[in-house]
Design a protein around this motif. Structure first.
Motif, PDB file in Angstrom:
ATOM      1  N   LEU A 246      41.885  32.393  25.276  1.00 46.51           N
ATOM      2  CA  LEU A 246      40.596  33.102  25.207  1.00 46.51           C
ATOM      3  C   LEU A 246      39.677  32.683  26.353  1.00 46.51           C
ATOM      4  O   LEU A 246      38.961  33.527  26.928  1.00 46.51           O
ATOM      5  N   LEU A 247      39.696  31.395  26.700  1.00 39.39           N
ATOM      6  CA  LEU A 247      38.895  30.916  27.839  1.00 39.39           C
ATOM      7  C   LEU A 247      39.343  31.591  29.131  1.00 39.39           C
ATOM      8  O   LEU A 247      38.517  31.991  29.961  1.00 39.39           O
ATOM      9  N   MET A 248      40.667  31.725  29.292  1.00 38.42           N
ATOM     10  CA  MET A 248      41.203  32.380  30.490  1.00 38.42           C
ATOM     11  C   MET A 248      40.778  33.844  30.542  1.00 38.42           C
ATOM     12  O   MET A 248      40.400  34.354  31.605  1.00 38.42           O
ATOM     13  N   ILE A 249      40.806  34.499  29.387  1.00 36.88           N
ATOM     14  CA  ILE A 249      40.377  35.906  29.335  1.00 36.88           C
ATOM     15  C   ILE A 249      38.893  36.012  29.683  1.00 36.88           C
ATOM     16  O   ILE A 249      38.475  36.944  30.392  1.00 36.88           O
ATOM     17  N   MET A 250      38.088  35.047  29.220  1.00 37.04           N
ATOM     18  CA  MET A 250      36.659  35.037  29.562  1.00 37.04           C
ATOM     19  C   MET A 250      36.455  34.875  31.062  1.00 37.04           C
ATOM     20  O   MET A 250      35.559  35.501  31.650  1.00 37.04           O
ATOM     21  N   VAL A 251      37.283  34.037  31.689  1.00 36.89           N
ATOM     22  CA  VAL A 251      37.203  33.870  33.154  1.00 36.89           C
ATOM     23  C   VAL A 251      37.502  35.200  33.844  1.00 36.89           C
ATOM     24  O   VAL A 251      36.805  35.595  34.796  1.00 36.89           O
ATOM     25  N   LEU A 252      38.531  35.916  33.356  1.00 33.71           N
ATOM     26  CA  LEU A 252      38.909  37.199  33.968  1.00 33.71           C
ATOM     27  C   LEU A 252      37.811  38.237  33.790  1.00 33.71           C
ATOM     28  O   LEU A 252      37.538  39.026  34.699  1.00 33.71           O
ATOM     29  N   ILE A 253      37.160  38.227  32.620  1.00 33.32           N
ATOM     30  CA  ILE A 253      36.030  39.146  32.403  1.00 33.32           C
ATOM     31  C   ILE A 253      34.860  38.744  33.308  1.00 33.32           C
ATOM     32  O   ILE A 253      34.144  39.606  33.840  1.00 33.32           O
ATOM     33  N   GLY A 254      34.702  37.423  33.518  1.00 32.21           N
ATOM     34  CA  GLY A 254      33.661  36.932  34.436  1.00 32.21           C
ATOM     35  C   GLY A 254      33.884  37.425  35.857  1.00 32.21           C
ATOM     36  O   GLY A 254      32.924  37.769  36.564  1.00 32.21           O
ATOM     37  N   ILE A 255      35.148  37.490  36.272  1.00 33.58           N
ATOM     38  CA  ILE A 255      35.465  38.008  37.616  1.00 33.58           C
ATOM     39  C   ILE A 255      35.080  39.480  37.700  1.00 33.58           C
ATOM     40  O   ILE A 255      34.565  39.946  38.725  1.00 33.58           O
TER      41      ILE A 255
ATOM     42  N   HIS B 127      32.640  40.827  36.086  1.00 31.41           N
ATOM     43  CA  HIS B 127      31.175  40.818  36.230  1.00 31.41           C
ATOM     44  C   HIS B 127      30.771  40.533  37.670  1.00 31.41           C
ATOM     45  O   HIS B 127      29.789  41.088  38.168  1.00 31.41           O
ATOM     46  N   ALA B 128      31.538  39.645  38.336  1.00 31.13           N
ATOM     47  CA  ALA B 128      31.247  39.340  39.744  1.00 31.13           C
ATOM     48  C   ALA B 128      31.411  40.593  40.605  1.00 31.13           C
ATOM     49  O   ALA B 128      30.623  40.827  41.540  1.00 31.13           O
ATOM     50  N   LEU B 129      32.411  41.420  40.272  1.00 30.93           N
ATOM     51  CA  LEU B 129      32.603  42.675  41.007  1.00 30.93           C
ATOM     52  C   LEU B 129      31.440  43.636  40.749  1.00 30.93           C
ATOM     53  O   LEU B 129      31.019  44.365  41.650  1.00 30.93           O
ATOM     54  N   VAL B 130      30.913  43.609  39.531  1.00 28.83           N
ATOM     55  CA  VAL B 130      29.746  44.449  39.204  1.00 28.83           C
ATOM     56  C   VAL B 130      28.541  44.007  40.045  1.00 28.83           C
ATOM     57  O   VAL B 130      27.816  44.842  40.607  1.00 28.83           O
ATOM     58  N   ILE B 131      28.352  42.690  40.141  1.00 30.50           N
ATOM     59  CA  ILE B 131      27.246  42.151  40.953  1.00 30.50           C
ATOM     60  C   ILE B 131      27.416  42.555  42.409  1.00 30.50           C
ATOM     61  O   ILE B 131      26.457  42.970  43.076  1.00 30.50           O
TER      62      ILE B 131
ATOM     63  N   VAL C 242      38.683  47.883  46.794  1.00 31.27           N
ATOM     64  CA  VAL C 242      39.540  47.040  47.647  1.00 31.27           C
ATOM     65  C   VAL C 242      39.392  45.573  47.244  1.00 31.27           C
ATOM     66  O   VAL C 242      40.382  44.829  47.154  1.00 31.27           O
ATOM     67  N   LEU C 243      38.146  45.162  46.983  1.00 32.35           N
ATOM     68  CA  LEU C 243      37.894  43.779  46.547  1.00 32.35           C
ATOM     69  C   LEU C 243      38.579  43.511  45.204  1.00 32.35           C
ATOM     70  O   LEU C 243      39.143  42.433  44.989  1.00 32.35           O
ATOM     71  N   HIS C 244      38.550  44.517  44.330  1.00 28.27           N
ATOM     72  CA  HIS C 244      39.233  44.404  43.030  1.00 28.27           C
ATOM     73  C   HIS C 244      40.733  44.198  43.242  1.00 28.27           C
ATOM     74  O   HIS C 244      41.362  43.369  42.568  1.00 28.27           O
ATOM     75  N   TYR C 245      41.310  44.939  44.177  1.00 30.06           N
ATOM     76  CA  TYR C 245      42.746  44.788  44.470  1.00 30.06           C
ATOM     77  C   TYR C 245      43.053  43.366  44.950  1.00 30.06           C
ATOM     78  O   TYR C 245      44.049  42.767  44.538  1.00 30.06           O
ATOM     79  N   LEU C 246      42.184  42.827  45.807  1.00 30.67           N
ATOM     80  CA  LEU C 246      42.400  41.464  46.316  1.00 30.67           C
ATOM     81  C   LEU C 246      42.318  40.428  45.188  1.00 30.67           C
ATOM     82  O   LEU C 246      43.094  39.470  45.153  1.00 30.67           O
TER      83      LEU C 246
ATOM     84  N   PHE D 171      46.832  38.535  30.331  1.00 31.80           N
ATOM     85  CA  PHE D 171      46.042  38.095  31.489  1.00 31.80           C
ATOM     86  C   PHE D 171      46.028  39.162  32.575  1.00 31.80           C
ATOM     87  O   PHE D 171      44.986  39.454  33.162  1.00 31.80           O
ATOM     88  N   GLN D 172      47.190  39.750  32.841  1.00 23.28           N
ATOM     89  CA  GLN D 172      47.279  40.782  33.877  1.00 23.28           C
ATOM     90  C   GLN D 172      46.513  42.036  33.469  1.00 23.28           C
ATOM     91  O   GLN D 172      45.898  42.699  34.311  1.00 23.28           O
ATOM     92  N   PHE D 173      46.534  42.346  32.176  1.00 18.16           N
ATOM     93  CA  PHE D 173      45.809  43.523  31.685  1.00 18.16           C
ATOM     94  C   PHE D 173      44.319  43.367  31.960  1.00 18.16           C
ATOM     95  O   PHE D 173      43.669  44.285  32.478  1.00 18.16           O
ATOM     96  N   PHE D 174      43.759  42.211  31.606  1.00 20.38           N
ATOM     97  CA  PHE D 174      42.326  41.985  31.834  1.00 20.38           C
ATOM     98  C   PHE D 174      42.007  41.889  33.333  1.00 20.38           C
ATOM     99  O   PHE D 174      40.939  42.318  33.770  1.00 20.38           O
ATOM    100  N   THR D 175      42.944  41.349  34.118  1.00 20.93           N
ATOM    101  CA  THR D 175      42.737  41.289  35.574  1.00 20.93           C
ATOM    102  C   THR D 175      42.647  42.691  36.159  1.00 20.93           C
ATOM    103  O   THR D 175      41.790  42.975  36.999  1.00 20.93           O
ATOM    104  N   HIS D 176      43.542  43.578  35.719  1.00 21.56           N
ATOM    105  CA  HIS D 176      43.587  44.929  36.274  1.00 21.56           C
ATOM    106  C   HIS D 176      42.500  45.843  35.704  1.00 21.56           C
ATOM    107  O   HIS D 176      41.973  46.698  36.414  1.00 21.56           O
ATOM    108  N   PHE D 177      42.178  45.667  34.401  1.00 21.29           N
ATOM    109  CA  PHE D 177      41.393  46.699  33.724  1.00 21.29           C
ATOM    110  C   PHE D 177      39.949  46.323  33.387  1.00 21.29           C
ATOM    111  O   PHE D 177      39.186  47.199  32.997  1.00 21.29           O
ATOM    112  N   SER D 178      39.561  45.047  33.535  1.00 20.11           N
ATOM    113  CA  SER D 178      38.174  44.676  33.190  1.00 20.11           C
ATOM    114  C   SER D 178      37.167  45.481  34.006  1.00 20.11           C
ATOM    115  O   SER D 178      36.189  46.021  33.467  1.00 20.11           O
ATOM    116  N   SER D 179      37.407  45.557  35.304  1.00 16.11           N
ATOM    117  CA  SER D 179      36.493  46.298  36.182  1.00 16.11           C
ATOM    118  C   SER D 179      36.511  47.792  35.857  1.00 16.11           C
ATOM    119  O   SER D 179      35.462  48.454  35.856  1.00 16.11           O
ATOM    120  N   LEU D 180      37.701  48.324  35.547  1.00 17.53           N
ATOM    121  CA  LEU D 180      37.815  49.748  35.201  1.00 17.53           C
ATOM    122  C   LEU D 180      37.093  50.050  33.891  1.00 17.53           C
ATOM    123  O   LEU D 180      36.480  51.110  33.747  1.00 17.53           O
TER     124      LEU D 180
END
Length: 728
Positions: free
Chosen positions: A308-317, A319-323, A354-358, A397-406
C-alpha cells in the motif's frame, strides 16, 4: 552418437588450482557424479562442463507420474522421453543439488563459482522447422506452428504464443469497430452543431488561462480542437464502449475453450503441477520431506502495508505530473513565443505525456525490485506460488504507474480546479488546469496516444536491438582464442561439442522471468486496449499492429538471439487469466466513467431533452443541440477576480466587464445552478445503467459460451470410462 547428447552445459572461469572457487566447483561436480551424471570438460577461454543425466532418472520420472508405456527399466526406455522433459528434469536436479557446504547452484553462481548454466540449442529437425516457419519476418501473417513450439520450448511457452495469437486474431474485430467509431466521428468533423457553435463564437470572450498578464481570448480560436474533440466524443463512442465490454468477455471465454482443446490434445488436462514437483524432489533426493503449507498473518500484514505504501508513492508521482502540468501551463502561457503561448494547454498535455512515459520506464525497474523484495518476505512454498505472488504485485504496481495520471485526466481534470475568483491552487500559487469548453476527452486521447505509440515503438525497437547488439558484442568479445592449439591440445580443439557450446554461450542469457516479461507487456497493453478505450478508439488497432510484429520478434529472439529457455509444463496461462478477468471488469467501470464523467455525451443529452429550443417549441428542422455551448458557459464579472490576479482588461480595443468559463454556475453568487444537479443526476443514472447492463451482458456471455467444449468433455468422460472398465 548418444555420447554427444548433452542435457546441460555449465560454464566457469578458469580458477587457480586449490582456490576456494575451484574447490567449491569440484564439490558440486562430485555431487552430480554421485547421482550418476556423466560430465565432460572442455577448456577454452572458459571452462565448459557438459552434463548428461543417467537413464534411471527418467525411468523413475515416468514411473512416478504413471506413464504406462515405461514400466520396464531398459536401456532404451529413457530415449523415449521428450527433450523438453529431459531438460526440465535435469534443470531441477541441478538447481536442487546440495554440496557438503550446503550450497546450491544458485549460491555458487552468486559467488561466481559458475558463470552460466543452460540447455543447448541443437541442430535438429524441429529447430530448422521453427526457424523457417516461425522465427523470420517473411512469415509475418502465417499461422504459428504451436505444436512444434511445444516440442522445442515446452507447454508454457507454447501456451503463451497460442494465447497471444488468439488475442491478436480477436483484436481484428475490435480494431474494425474502433475504426468504424472514428469514421463515424469523422463524418461529423465539420457538421457537428456543437463544433459549429464554437467555430462561430467570434464574440464569446473567455476568461484568461493564467493569473499574470494573460489576456482574454475568443472561443472561436479553438475551433480545430473542438472539431477533433467531437470526432472522438459522439454517440458512436457509447456503442463502441459497450461493444468492447462484451468483446473482452467473449475473448476470454473463447480463449478458455481454445485452451481446453489445446491441453486435451497434449494430454495435460488433468496434469497436476504439485504432483510433478513432488516427483522431481523425490527423484533428486529419495529422503526428501515435503515443505508443508504455512501462513503467517504478521508477514501478510507487513507485505500488505508495504504494498500500500508503494501504491501511495506511485499515486504521489501522478500528483507530481499534475503539478508539472499546472506549472507548465502558467509558464508556457507567459512565453514570448506566440505559438507556445497560444497553445500552452496542448503543449503542457504533450510534454506531460512524454514525462509520464519516462516515469513509466524508470518506475518499472523500481517496481520490479520492490515486488521481488515483497515476495522474499512472503516466503512462498513453491516456485509457482512465488511466480503467482510476484505477478499480482508487479501488475498492481505497473497498473498504478501507467494509469494514475490517466485516471486524474479522465475523472478529475477540470472538475477540482474551482472557478474564476476562487481557483484551487498548488502551494497557493499555481492554478490547476481547466478543461477545454468542448470537453476533457481530447486530453485523455492525447495522453493515451502518446503513451501507447511511444511505449510500443520504443519498447519494440529496444526489445529487438538490445539483444541483437548484445549478441554481436558477446560474439566479438568471447570468440575462442585457439588457446588449446597453442598448448598443443589438438584433440580438444577438434572436439565437435566445442563450437556448439561456444555458440550457445555467446547467445544472450535467459532467466525464469524472460517469459514473464512478455506476458506483462501484453497484459498492460490489454489494459490500455480495454479500460479507457472509449477515449481512444484506435487503441485496438495499435495493439493489433504491435502484436503481429511482437509474435515474430519474440520468436526471433528465442530462436536466434537468446539461449534456449528451460521448458516448463503448464495446462493454462496461470494467474494471468484472473488478471485479465479483473481488467475486463475494470474496463466496464472505466468506460462507463469515461462516458458519464469525461465525455460531454450526458450534458448534451440533458440539454437536448430539458433545456434546448426543441423542448419549448416544435422545431422539427432544428438540431436540438443548438445553443448548447452558450448554455454550458457561465458568466464571470471581472471585478470579482482575486486581488493578486493581473489581467489585461482591454481586449481588441474594448474594455471587458465580464467573461465566460466552462461550468454551470450562477452569475450572481457563483453557486451551482439547477442544471448542474440535473446533469449530475443524469451522469450517475447513466453510470449505474451502463455498468449494470454491461456486467449483465458479460455474465450472460460467460454463461452462454461454455469454458470447455462438449467434444473435450466427452473425450475425458470416455477416457475415464475406458480406464475403469479395463481396471475391472
Amino acid at each position: 552418437q548418444n555420447e554427444e547428447k548433452w542435457d546441460f552445459v555449465l560454464v566457469s572461469d578458469i580458477h587457480e588450482m586449490g582456490s576456494e572457487k575451484e574447490i567449491k566447483r569440484k564439490k558440486f561436480l562430485d555431487e552430480l557424479s554421485k547421482k550418476g551424471f556423466t560430465i565432460k570438460k572442455i577448456e577454452d577461454t572458459k571452462l565448459f562442463y557438459g552434463v548428461r543425466a543417467p537413464p534411471q532418472i527418467f525411468w523413475k520420472y515416468q514411473c512416478l507420474l504413471k506413464n504406462p508405456n515405461s514400466r520396464q527399466q531398459n536401456s532404451s526406455a529413457y530415449q523415449d522421453v521428450p527433450m523438453t522433459t529431459r531438460i526440465r528434469v535435469v534443470h531441477f536436479i541441478l538447481q536442487n543439488t546440495v554440496t557438503s557446504d550446503l550450497e546450491k547452484l544458485h549460491d555458487l553462481m552468486k559467488k561466481k563459482v559458475f558463470e552460466a548454466a543452460f540447455p543447448l540449442h541443437k541442430k535438429e529437425e524441429i529447430r530448422e522447422i521453427l526457424k523457417k516457419k516461425w522465427a523470420r519476418w517473411r512469415v509475418l501473417f502465417k499461422e504459428q506452428p504451436i505444436e512444434q513450439i511445444r516440442c522445442y520450448f515446452g507447454e508454457k511457452v507454447a501456451l503463451y504464443f497460442a494465447w497471444l495469437g488468439w488475442y491478436t486474431y480477436l483484436l481484428i474485430f475490435a480494431a474494425v469497430a474502433g475504426l468504424a467509431t472514428v469514421a463515424a466521428g469523422a463524418t461529423v468533423f465539420s457538421s457537428s452543431q456543437v463544433s459549429k457553435e464554437i467555430c462561430d463564437a467570434n464574440n464569446t470572450i473567455m476568461c484568461p488561462l493564467c493569473d499574470q498578464n494573460c489576456s482574454f481570448w475568443l472561443l472561436s480560436d479553438t475551433c480545430t480542437y473542438a472539431k477533433v474533440t467531437h470526432m472522438i466524443d459522439n454517440e458512436a463512442t457509447v456503442v463502441f464502449a459497450m461493444f468492447m465490454a462484451i468483446w473482452a468477455t467473449v475473448f476470454l471465454e473463447l480463449w478458455k475453450r481454445e485452451r481446453a482443446n489445446v491441453v486435451t490434445s497434449w494430454e495435460l488436462y488433468g496434469w497436476d503441477e504439485e504432483e510433478e514437483e513432488l516427483a522431481l524432489q523425490l527423484i533428486n533426493n529419495c529422503q526428501h520431506e515435503p515443505r508443508l503449507y504455512q501462513h503467517s498473518y504478521l508477514r501478510s500484514t507487513i507485505v500488505l502495508i508495504l504494498a500500500l505504501l508503494m501504491i501511495m508513492v506511485l499515486i504521489g508521482i501522478a500528483h507530481a505530473l499534475v503539478i508539472y502540468r499546472a506549472v507548465a501551463v502558467a509558464v508556457f502561457t507567459q512565453s514570448d513565443t506566440s505559438l507556445l503561448s497560444q497553445h500552452a494547454d496542448i503543449v503542457a498535455v504533450l510534454t506531460g505525456a512524454v514525462l509520464h512515459y519516462l516515469t513509466i520506464v524508470i518506475m518499472t525497474k523500481v517496481n520490479w525490485n520492490v515486488a521481488l523484495f515483497l515476495c522474499d518476505l512472503e516466503k512462498p512454498r513453491t516456485f509457482s506460488q512465488r511466480e503467482n505472488s510476484f505477478t499480482v504485485k508487479i501488475f498492481l504496481f505497473q497498473f498504478f504507474t501507467h494509469f494514475s495520471s490517466l485516471i486524474y485526466i479522465a475523472f478529475f481534470l477540470g472538475r477540482v480546479n474551482g472557478h474564476p475568483g476562487h481557483y484551487v491552487r498548488i502551494a497557493g500559487h499555481w492554478r490547476l488546469e481547466e478543461c477545454h469548453p468542448s470537453g476533457c476527452i481530447t486530453d485523455l486521447f492525447i495522453q493515451m496516444a502518446v503513451i501507447m505509440v511511444l511505449k510500443q515503438t520504443i519498447s519494440n525497437i529496444m526489445e529487438y536491438l538490445i539483444p541483437l547488439i548484445s549478441h554481436q558484442l558477446r560474439k566479438k568479445k568471447k570468440h575462442p582464442q585457439r588457446r588449446s592449439l597453442m598448448l598443443g591440445e589438438e584433440e580438444e580443439a577438434e572436439d565437435p561439442c566445442k563450437r556448439q557450446w561456444l555458440n550457445n554461450y555467446e547467445l544472450n542469457e535467459v532467466n525464469v522471468f524472460s517469459l514473464f516479461n512478455e506476458y506483462l507487456e501484453i497484459v498492460i497493453q490489454y489494459s490500455f486496449t480495454t479500460i479507457f478505450v472509449a477515449a481512444f478508439p484506435l487503441a485496438p488497432l495499435l495493439a493489433l499492429a504491435n502484436n503481429v510484429i511482437e509474435i515474430h520478434m519474440d520468436a526471433i529472439k528465442m530462436m536466434r538471439l537468446r539461449r534456449r529457455m528451460v521448458p516448463r509444463k503448464a495446462k493454462d496461462i496461470g494467474i494471468w487469466l484472473q488478471v485479465l478477468e479483473a481488467i475486463g471488469t475494470l474496463a466496464v467501470i472505466g468506460n462507463g466513467l469515461v462516458i458519464a464523467i469525461t465525455s460531454d455525451f450526458i450534458p448534451v443529452q440533458v440539454y437536448k431533452y430539458m433545456y434546448s429550443p426543441c423542448t419549448r417549441e416544435n422545431h422539427t428542422s432544428m438540431d436540438c443541440s443548438t445553443g448548447y455551448i452558450n448554455n454550458s458557459l457561465s458568466v464571470f464579472h471581472i471585478q470579482d477576480f482575486e486581488p493578486h490576479t493581473k489581467v489585461l482588461p482591454v481586449f481588441k480595443g474594448e474594455r471587458i466587464k465580464e467573461c465566460r468559463y466552462r461550468d454551470y454556475r450562477s452569475a450572481d453568487d457563483y453557486t451551482y445552478t439547477v442544471q448542474f444537479w440535473h446533469i449530475f443526476a443524469a451522469r450517475l443514472a447513466f453510470l449505474i445503467l451502463f455498468e449494470h447492463v454491461a456486467l449483465c451482458v458479460k455474465l450472460i456471455a460467460a454463461w452462454y459460451i461454455p469454458d470447455v467444449p462438449q467434444r473435450v468433455k466427452n473425450k475425458i468422460l470416455t477416457g475415464k470410462h475406458t480406464h475403469l472398465r479395463d481396471e475391472l
